[in-house]
Each structure stands twice: as structure tokens, then as C-alpha cells.
Scaffold this active site. Structure first.
Site, mmCIF file in Angstrom:
data_model
loop_
_atom_site.group_PDB
_atom_site.id
_atom_site.type_symbol
_atom_site.label_atom_id
_atom_site.label_comp_id
_atom_site.label_asym_id
_atom_site.label_seq_id
_atom_site.Cartn_x
_atom_site.Cartn_y
_atom_site.Cartn_z
ATOM 1 N N ASN A 8 -18.140 48.920 -87.951
ATOM 2 C CA ASN A 8 -19.272 48.476 -87.151
ATOM 3 C C ASN A 8 -20.422 48.283 -88.136
ATOM 4 O O ASN A 8 -21.065 49.251 -88.538
ATOM 5 C CB ASN A 8 -19.600 49.544 -86.097
ATOM 6 C CG ASN A 8 -20.723 49.115 -85.174
ATOM 7 O OD1 ASN A 8 -21.316 48.047 -85.360
ATOM 8 N ND2 ASN A 8 -21.019 49.935 -84.187
ATOM 9 N N ARG A 89 -16.232 45.293 -85.142
ATOM 10 C CA ARG A 89 -17.046 45.060 -83.957
ATOM 11 C C ARG A 89 -17.961 43.864 -84.214
ATOM 12 O O ARG A 89 -18.642 43.808 -85.240
ATOM 13 C CB ARG A 89 -17.898 46.283 -83.664
ATOM 14 C CG ARG A 89 -18.792 46.035 -82.478
ATOM 15 C CD ARG A 89 -19.722 47.173 -82.242
ATOM 16 N NE ARG A 89 -20.430 46.928 -81.000
ATOM 17 C CZ ARG A 89 -21.631 47.407 -80.739
ATOM 18 N NH1 ARG A 89 -22.247 48.143 -81.642
ATOM 19 N NH2 ARG A 89 -22.203 47.150 -79.593
ATOM 20 N N HIS A 178 -22.348 45.146 -74.502
ATOM 21 C CA HIS A 178 -21.737 46.457 -74.220
ATOM 22 C C HIS A 178 -20.348 46.299 -73.597
ATOM 23 O O HIS A 178 -19.853 47.224 -72.946
ATOM 24 C CB HIS A 178 -22.579 47.286 -73.210
ATOM 25 C CG HIS A 178 -23.831 47.867 -73.772
ATOM 26 N ND1 HIS A 178 -24.952 48.078 -72.996
ATOM 27 C CD2 HIS A 178 -24.142 48.306 -75.010
ATOM 28 C CE1 HIS A 178 -25.899 48.617 -73.740
ATOM 29 N NE2 HIS A 178 -25.436 48.767 -74.963
ATOM 30 N N ARG A 239 -36.699 48.576 -75.249
ATOM 31 C CA ARG A 239 -36.673 47.192 -74.729
ATOM 32 C C ARG A 239 -37.136 47.144 -73.280
ATOM 33 O O ARG A 239 -36.825 48.044 -72.498
ATOM 34 C CB ARG A 239 -35.253 46.630 -74.811
ATOM 35 C CG ARG A 239 -34.801 46.347 -76.224
ATOM 36 C CD ARG A 239 -33.349 45.898 -76.260
ATOM 37 N NE ARG A 239 -32.578 46.754 -77.133
ATOM 38 C CZ ARG A 239 -31.261 46.848 -77.133
ATOM 39 N NH1 ARG A 239 -30.535 46.123 -76.307
ATOM 40 N NH2 ARG A 239 -30.649 47.672 -77.963
ATOM 41 N N GLU A 381 -16.525 53.465 -78.103
ATOM 42 C CA GLU A 381 -16.312 52.068 -78.465
ATOM 43 C C GLU A 381 -15.350 51.926 -79.633
ATOM 44 O O GLU A 381 -14.538 51.007 -79.675
ATOM 45 C CB GLU A 381 -17.676 51.418 -78.783
ATOM 46 C CG GLU A 381 -18.492 51.208 -77.516
ATOM 47 C CD GLU A 381 -19.976 51.055 -77.750
ATOM 48 O OE1 GLU A 381 -20.596 52.030 -78.238
ATOM 49 O OE2 GLU A 381 -20.531 49.992 -77.449
#
Ligand code: ADP
Length: 397
Positions: A8, A89, A178, A239, A381
Site C-alpha cells: 500500500n 492497493r 473504501h 474532510r 484491507e
């Protein structure tokens, strides 16, 4: 036993894990930070052993050399570990990558080209893919996309109502993110309920620093709260989530340019913008201490989640499960209670003592009478990237 090296990577970091995909077992993990800077760092862990070193890492290629060396120094050299595949990823796969994909030169170039839609993510992924293919030339490399799970959304869910030609020319549509997390969590929720995922309607709430909701209809995403970028939808750590696009026009006419707006909406909004911290624990503590800004932040945060939960219950025509995951979803019982408060009408009822139990595995927190099961399911993940990468290369052709 075959193992998957899961990567990742960003433009200045490489996170990695070595996973046995069949046993879902993690053999080692680590992170390389500040690539390209004078003072880089590597942390590597396998079993109880941890290696930490400060070193200059010029580029991603040097990063993979440092990674290989760390495995050797920890007594588990990679060439003895049967690395069968490297799984990468990738945040943005656009409209073209619908599933995990074997990386060749063309695929690598397409991932680079999609940087236009994901300028903060895809350039780093591409650099890492190029370097990793050079470092591990003898094994297949697979790209696993955060957007792919949402490619099953109907056109009505991913279309923004703006002029079609302009939208097409600039790739303006909802992609959703996601996806790797929503997929693994919905599969593990089904496993916990002892039912096949293809029979279940689920609302998955991924509440971490980044946050999104997904309506998963029999194993397929039919809607999700993030859009063209990971900015739309829920209130997040830093955010904004949803905001009237007219407000951005207003701010832009007031002299705030695109870069400043980007910084405002991505880095200085959300919980941080409202309450002064992006960490839910701090905001909750401040609210309990009576801080009105923190209280308001939590109300806005919860209201937005319930707004999407309600919408997705309608889209799914009811649900079998509501599933909480990621840092806030897995750990904050108060928040879960607020999100599910007074939803008996929808058949959603939490059992307070199950909800407050600080267990950390996948668990059911609804009451026995609740028609909809409410679950907490830790996300993973990396395990999902390992599973998908291995499934692709081991499938009979
Ligand atoms: P990321 O999106 O960076 O992976 P995480 O999934 O780690 O984020 O979630 C980070 C959020 O989870 C933070 O707001 C943090 O306060 C919250 N969190 C993490 N651990 C706990 C905990 N034990 N109790 C309450 N909140 C927690």
C-alpha cells in the site's frame, strides 16, 4: 504455503504486509516513510521482533531494497518465503477496472494515466508498481482497486446531474472508495451471521479518519457515499463531506482559489474544522466536558450518518444487517448507540450491554428481538488484497 506481499504505497511511503492468504495469517508487516527526504525511516515487524532504522531512501526502488534487507535481517529472507504474488492497493481504477487485474506494462500505464482523477494517490501507486516489478520480476503483480467494488452501482447512482458532455469529457461521475474494506467487511459479516453474502442486504458504515457508507445488496455495492473523489458524503476527520457546490462557487468568487479550497475541504474541515481535533476521542472528551463546538460537531457527524443510513435502508428495501467498522465504528460504543437510537420502527435495536462490551473481534450488538442484525466487524484491507490477489493468480485458466 504460498504468501502474498501486499503493498500500500504513496508517493513518499510504502506500507507492506506478508500474508498467508489461505490461513488469513500475517507473517510480517512494516512501513517505509519519508522516501526521497534526507531522513527516511523503516519499521519492520515479524512475530515479536521489531526492526527500526533511520536511513535515507532515495526512491521507491531503494525502498524495496530496504524492505528485502529488513526481511533478511529479521531471519526470514523473502526468497525463502514463497512469495507467490505481489498485491498492490490502488485507490482509483476509474470506470475501466472492474476487478483485481494482473499488472503488465499497459495496466501500469493506465494506472498512471488515472492520476488525473486521483492526483494524491495514483502517482505513488504507479511509482511503487514500477519499482516492485523490478525488485520482484519473477512473480505476478496484481492491482486491487478501491473503486472496483462500486462498479456495480447502477447508472442512476453514479451519475451527477450536470451537462452530460462536460461530465464525460472530464470523467465527472461517482466512483466510490473504501471498496476493499466494504467488500471484506460485508463478507465477514455474512460469515458471522452464518448466511451466504448473496442472501443479505447490508448497510456498511466505515467510520475511520476517512469515512463512507455502502449499501451492499447481496454482495454487490448499489450505492456509496463517496463520489468522484473521497471528499463526498460523511463528515470525516478532516474532510467536509457533503456541501452545497454553490458554497464553493461563493468562496471561489470571494478569492479563495482551487488549491486553497482543496486544502480547506480536505485538511481543515470535518471534525477538525468544527471542533479543533480530527481524533474522535478528543472530540468526545471535549463534548463530555461541555464544549459547545465539540457537541455540535458530534451532532452534525451523527446526523449525516443517519441521513445515509435512512436513504440506504430505502434503496435496499430494508436490511438484514447494519455493520460498523474502522477506528470509530469498531471502538466507539457511544457513537454506535447514537446512530441506532430510536430506530425500532425500522427493526433496528441495539442491546446496550452487548454494545458496551469492549471485545475486539467481529460481534453482534443487536438485541435478540432486533429484526436487523447490528454488527461490529473489524476491517482488514490487507487481508482482502491478499485474498483477491491469490484468487486471481491461482484460479484455473
Ligand atoms: P484511518 O482512516 O486513518 O485508517 P482509523 O480507522 O484508524 O483511520 O480511525 C481513526 C479514528 O478512530 C480516530 O477518530 C480515532 O479517534 C478513532 N479511534 C481509534 N481507536 C479508538 C478507540 N479505542 N476508541 C475510540 N475511538 C477510536
Amino acid at each position: 504455503m504460498p504468501n502474498v506481499l501486499v503493498i500500500n504505497a504513496g508517493s513518499s511511503s510504502i506500507k507492506y504486509q506478508l500474508i498467508d492468504p489461505l490461513a488469513e495469517h500475517r507473517l510480517a508487516s512494516g512501513v517505509i516513510e519519508r522516501i526521497g527526504e534526507d531522513r527516511g525511516a523503516l519499521r519492520h515487524r515479524s512475530g515479536d521482533d521489531e526492526i527500526e532504522r533511520a536511513l535515507r531512501i532515495a526512491d521507491h526502488r531503494a525502498g524495496f531494497a530496504a524492505l528485502t534487507e529488513a526481511f533478511a535481517d529479521a531471519g526470514l529472507p523473502l526468497d525463502r518465503l514463497d512469495v507467490a504474488v505481489v498485491g498492490h492497493r490502488v485507490v482509483q481504477g476509474g470506470s475501466e477496472f472492474l476487478a483485481p487485474t494482473l499488472v503488465d506494462d499497459t495496466v501500469a500505464a493506465r494506472i498512471a494515466a488515472l492520476s488525473e482523477l486521483a492526483p494524491l494517490h495514483n502517482p505513488g501507486h504507479h511509482q511503487a508498481i514500477v519499482a516492485a516489478r523490478a525488485a520482484f520480476p519473477g512473480v505476478p503483480h496484481v492491482a486491487v482497486f478501491d473503486t472496483a467494488f462500486h462498479q456495480s452501482m447502477p447508472e442512476s447512482a453514479y451519475t451527477y446531474a450536470i451537462d452530460t458532455a462536460t461530465a464525460r469529457a472530464h470523467g465527472v461521475r461517482r466512483y466510490g472508495f473504501h471498496g476493499i474494506s466494504h467488500e471484506v467487511v460485508s463478507r465477514r459479516a455474512a460469515r458471522l451471521l452464518g448466511r451466504p453474502v448473496r442472501e443479505l442486504r447490508q448497510v456498511v458504515l466505515h467510520l475511520g479518519n476517512g469515512a463512507s457508507v455502502c449499501a451492499v445488496d447481496r454482495g454487490r455495492s448499489i450505492d456509496t457515499s463517496m463520489g468522484m473523489t473521497p471528499l463526498e458524503g460523511l463528515v470525516m476527520g478532516t474532510r467536509s463531506g457533503d456541501i452545497d457546490p454553490g458554497a464553493l462557487l461563493h468562496l471561489s468568487r470571494a478569492g479563495i482559489d482551487a488549491d486553497a479550497l482543496d486544502e480547506l475541504l480536505n485538511k481543515r474541515s470535518g471534525l477538525l474544522g468544527l471542533a479543533g481535533s480530527n481524533d474522535m476521542r478528543d472530540v468526545r472528551a471535549a463534548a463530555l466536558g461541555g464544549d459547545p463546538a465539540a457537541r455540535l460537531a458530534l451532532s452534525v457527524y451523527v446526523r449525516r450518518i443517519r441521513h445515509y443510513l435512512g436513504a440506504y435502508l430505502l434503496e435496499l428495501g430494508g436490511a438484514d444487517a447494519v455493520v460498523f467498522t474502522a477506528g470509530v465504528g469498531e471502538n466507539n460504543a457511544w457513537l454506535r448507540g447514537e446512530v441506532c437510537a430510536e430506530l425500532g420502527w425500522f427493526g433496528i435495536e441495539i442491546d446496550p450491554s452487548r454494545n458496551d462490551d469492549p471485545a475486539d473481534g467481529a460481534r453482534i450488538i443487536s438485541s435478540d428481538d432486533s429484526r436487523v442484525a447490528v454488527l461490529v466487524v473489524p476491517t482488514d484491507e490487507e487481508a482482502e488484497i491478499a485474498r483477491q490477489s491469490w484468487a486471481l493468480v491461482s484460479a484455473p485458466r
